[in-house]
Write a protein that holds these residues in place. Structure first.
Motif, PDB file in Angstrom:
ATOM      1  N   TRP A  64      32.548  31.761 133.696  1.00  0.00           N
ATOM      2  CA  TRP A  64      33.243  30.532 133.570  1.00  0.00           C
ATOM      3  C   TRP A  64      34.851  31.461 133.701  1.00  0.00           C
ATOM      4  O   TRP A  64      34.893  32.301 132.804  1.00  0.00           O
ATOM      5  CB  TRP A  64      33.189  29.908 132.338  1.00  0.00           C
ATOM      6  CG  TRP A  64      31.852  29.028 132.283  1.00  0.00           C
ATOM      7  CD1 TRP A  64      30.907  29.315 131.994  1.00  0.00           C
ATOM      8  CD2 TRP A  64      31.637  27.941 133.105  1.00  0.00           C
ATOM      9  NE1 TRP A  64      29.894  28.422 131.963  1.00  0.00           N
ATOM     10  CE2 TRP A  64      30.454  27.602 133.039  1.00  0.00           C
ATOM     11  CE3 TRP A  64      32.567  27.136 134.090  1.00  0.00           C
ATOM     12  CZ2 TRP A  64      29.695  26.323 133.509  1.00  0.00           C
ATOM     13  CZ3 TRP A  64      32.019  26.188 134.582  1.00  0.00           C
ATOM     14  CH2 TRP A  64      30.503  25.532 134.313  1.00  0.00           C
ATOM     15  N   PRO A  65      35.569  30.529 134.053  1.00  0.00           N
ATOM     16  CA  PRO A  65      37.356  31.227 134.318  1.00  0.00           C
ATOM     17  C   PRO A  65      37.705  31.323 132.995  1.00  0.00           C
ATOM     18  O   PRO A  65      37.582  30.352 131.994  1.00  0.00           O
ATOM     19  CB  PRO A  65      37.841  29.833 135.074  1.00  0.00           C
ATOM     20  CG  PRO A  65      36.723  29.434 135.870  1.00  0.00           C
ATOM     21  CD  PRO A  65      35.648  29.443 135.179  1.00  0.00           C
ATOM     22  N   MET A  66      37.985  32.517 132.553  1.00  0.00           N
ATOM     23  CA  MET A  66      38.255  32.981 131.173  1.00  0.00           C
ATOM     24  C   MET A  66      39.463  34.070 131.229  1.00  0.00           C
ATOM     25  O   MET A  66      39.459  34.873 132.039  1.00  0.00           O
ATOM     26  CB  MET A  66      37.064  33.315 130.504  1.00  0.00           C
ATOM     27  CG  MET A  66      37.342  33.435 128.989  1.00  0.00           C
ATOM     28  SD  MET A  66      37.573  31.889 128.186  1.00  0.00           S
ATOM     29  CE  MET A  66      35.788  31.195 128.546  1.00  0.00           C
ATOM     30  N   HIS A  67      40.307  33.856 130.129  1.00  0.00           N
ATOM     31  CA  HIS A  67      41.339  35.141 129.907  1.00  0.00           C
ATOM     32  C   HIS A  67      42.299  35.712 131.049  1.00  0.00           C
ATOM     33  O   HIS A  67      42.900  34.775 131.367  1.00  0.00           O
ATOM     34  CB  HIS A  67      40.438  36.265 129.359  1.00  0.00           C
ATOM     35  CG  HIS A  67      41.023  37.682 128.781  1.00  0.00           C
ATOM     36  ND1 HIS A  67      42.223  37.363 128.064  1.00  0.00           N
ATOM     37  CD2 HIS A  67      40.854  38.953 128.728  1.00  0.00           C
ATOM     38  CE1 HIS A  67      42.640  38.269 127.769  1.00  0.00           C
ATOM     39  NE2 HIS A  67      41.959  39.339 128.162  1.00  0.00           N
ATOM     40  N   GLN A  68      41.939  36.574 131.694  1.00  0.00           N
ATOM     41  CA  GLN A  68      42.502  37.096 132.812  1.00  0.00           C
ATOM     42  C   GLN A  68      41.984  36.652 134.193  1.00  0.00           C
ATOM     43  O   GLN A  68      42.701  37.063 135.300  1.00  0.00           O
ATOM     44  CB  GLN A  68      42.920  38.631 132.803  1.00  0.00           C
ATOM     45  CG  GLN A  68      43.592  39.021 131.471  1.00  0.00           C
ATOM     46  CD  GLN A  68      44.027  40.405 131.535  1.00  0.00           C
ATOM     47  OE1 GLN A  68      43.484  41.579 132.299  1.00  0.00           O
ATOM     48  NE2 GLN A  68      44.222  41.086 130.294  1.00  0.00           N
ATOM     49  N   LEU A  69      41.192  36.088 134.208  1.00  0.00           N
ATOM     50  CA  LEU A  69      40.387  35.673 135.509  1.00  0.00           C
ATOM     51  C   LEU A  69      40.242  34.235 135.560  1.00  0.00           C
ATOM     52  O   LEU A  69      39.300  33.681 136.130  1.00  0.00           O
ATOM     53  CB  LEU A  69      38.910  36.248 135.513  1.00  0.00           C
ATOM     54  CG  LEU A  69      38.898  37.999 135.664  1.00  0.00           C
ATOM     55  CD1 LEU A  69      37.628  38.217 135.867  1.00  0.00           C
ATOM     56  CD2 LEU A  69      39.731  38.583 136.763  1.00  0.00           C
ATOM     57  N   LYS A  70      41.392  33.492 135.156  1.00  0.00           N
ATOM     58  CA  LYS A  70      41.281  31.984 135.322  1.00  0.00           C
ATOM     59  C   LYS A  70      41.273  31.450 136.652  1.00  0.00           C
ATOM     60  O   LYS A  70      41.107  30.142 136.816  1.00  0.00           O
ATOM     61  CB  LYS A  70      42.483  31.415 134.323  1.00  0.00           C
ATOM     62  CG  LYS A  70      41.964  31.597 132.745  1.00  0.00           C
ATOM     63  CD  LYS A  70      43.315  31.017 132.021  1.00  0.00           C
ATOM     64  CE  LYS A  70      43.100  31.220 130.539  1.00  0.00           C
ATOM     65  NZ  LYS A  70      44.118  30.828 129.749  1.00  0.00           N
TER      66      LYS A  70
END
Length: 325
Positions: free
Chosen positions: A242-248
């Motif tokens: 799921w899109p998170m942290h630095q990879l949104k």
């Protein structure tokens, strides 16, 4: 002038001048000695279903007393717990919970295991080790939820006190580990093999990140490594990103990608290949590798049906490896 101290806990081998901290943010050189800043000071304490770890072959439907401190020795761009893993202990809300209290709380809450989890317990190694020793004496199972970026000597000291490890095998290329995690692959593979040889029950999780480690070749290579080095009975969990942290900016992993990954794992000869973070996917279930019958029916973290009796398929008697009792 106090000497430089080299930390030999993980493969970063941080060399620290006076007052400096390692990459983990929680180990510091003070007067020429290395100290932990998080011993007995977790910032996250919860009671979780063991299926959340994820562990599908260990004490199904049981509760696990779960804890973590601030800090981590990796820098994963996709970390779902980045608020604690990428923070120093001064920036988290910590409580005093020494090993004796952890074990007492686990028993009082009728948990059957203690999970060292959320960030990476490698960085609170001493706290984990002391707690695990007491937990084992009190009949609790210890769960090492880790990325396994740890040196051989401390790992071998830990192994007698942990019964199971839920390991994030994040990818199967050095490039992936370097770019996405600021780490290296080979030490992780070696640590997994060491735990397997030491008799620790291992389940592996691979977070499938779109455009990064979702190529069929990489998935096939990962599955073949598991089969060749650990055997077909080590469970593998393909987990949805799921899109998170630095990879949104990335999309969630498509369901068809995870379904295909599971097919590849089964085609490569692995007996237990799961799909995570899609609650009603058939890949949540455990099936007998001999007769194909449904053994454990899961929806999310809930167990709806369990047909494993004394570690065997109740239909054909095939042994199903795991820690069932």
């Amino acid at each position: 002038m106090p000497p430089i101290v080299e930390c030999r806990l993980c493969h970063h081998r941080c060399r620290l001048n006076e007052g400096e901290r390692g990459q983990c943010r929680v180990r510091i050189n003070l007067d020429g000695k290395l100290y932990s800043l998080v011993y007995g000071k977790p910032c996250s304490v919860h009671i979780d279903p063991i299926e959340k770890k994820p562990l599908y072959h260990v004490l199904p439907a049981s509760a696990s007393f779960s804890l973590a401190t601030a800090g981590c020795n990796l820098r994963c761009k996709f970390c779902q717990n980045w608020q604690i893993s990428q923070s120093p202990p001064e920036e988290t809300e910590n409580i005093e919970l020494p090993p004796e209290s952890v074990v007492r709380e686990a028993l009082n809450n009728r948990c059957r295991s203690i999970a060292y989890t959320y960030s990476d317990p490698v960085i609170f190694y001493e706290y984990m080790l002391d707690t695990a020793k007491l937990a084992k004496q009190n009949g609790l199972i210890n769960i090492f939820r880790t990325a396994a970026f740890i040196e051989e000597e401390p790992l071998l000291e830990l192994c007698p006190f942990i019964q199971t490890a839920s390991v994030d095998l994040k990818g199967i290329t050095e490039e992936y580990y370097e770019k996405m995690c600021s780490a290296r692959l080979e030490p992780v593979l070696q640590a997994i093999k060491i735990m397997h040889r030491q008799g620790v029950w291992i389940e592996l999780t691979n977070l499938v990140v779109p455009t990064w480690n979702d190529k069929e070749k990489d998935i096939g290579d990962l599955c073949r490594w598991i089969k060749d080095n650990l055997g077909p009975d080590v469970p593998l969990h393909f987990s949805r990103f799921w899109p998170m942290h630095q990879l949104k900016s990335l999309p969630p992993t498509p369901e068809k990608t995870l379904t295909r990954a599971r097919e590849i794992g089964l085609d490569e000869g692995l007996h237990y290949v799961y799909v995570g973070n899609i609650p009603e996917h058939e890949g949540n279930n455990t099936y007998c590798p001999k007769d194909g019958k449904l053994l454990i029916h899961r929806i999310g973290y809930s167990i709806l049906e369990n047909n494993i009796i004394d570690g065997k398929c109740k239909f054909c008697g095939t042994n199903i490896p795991g820690l069932w009792a």
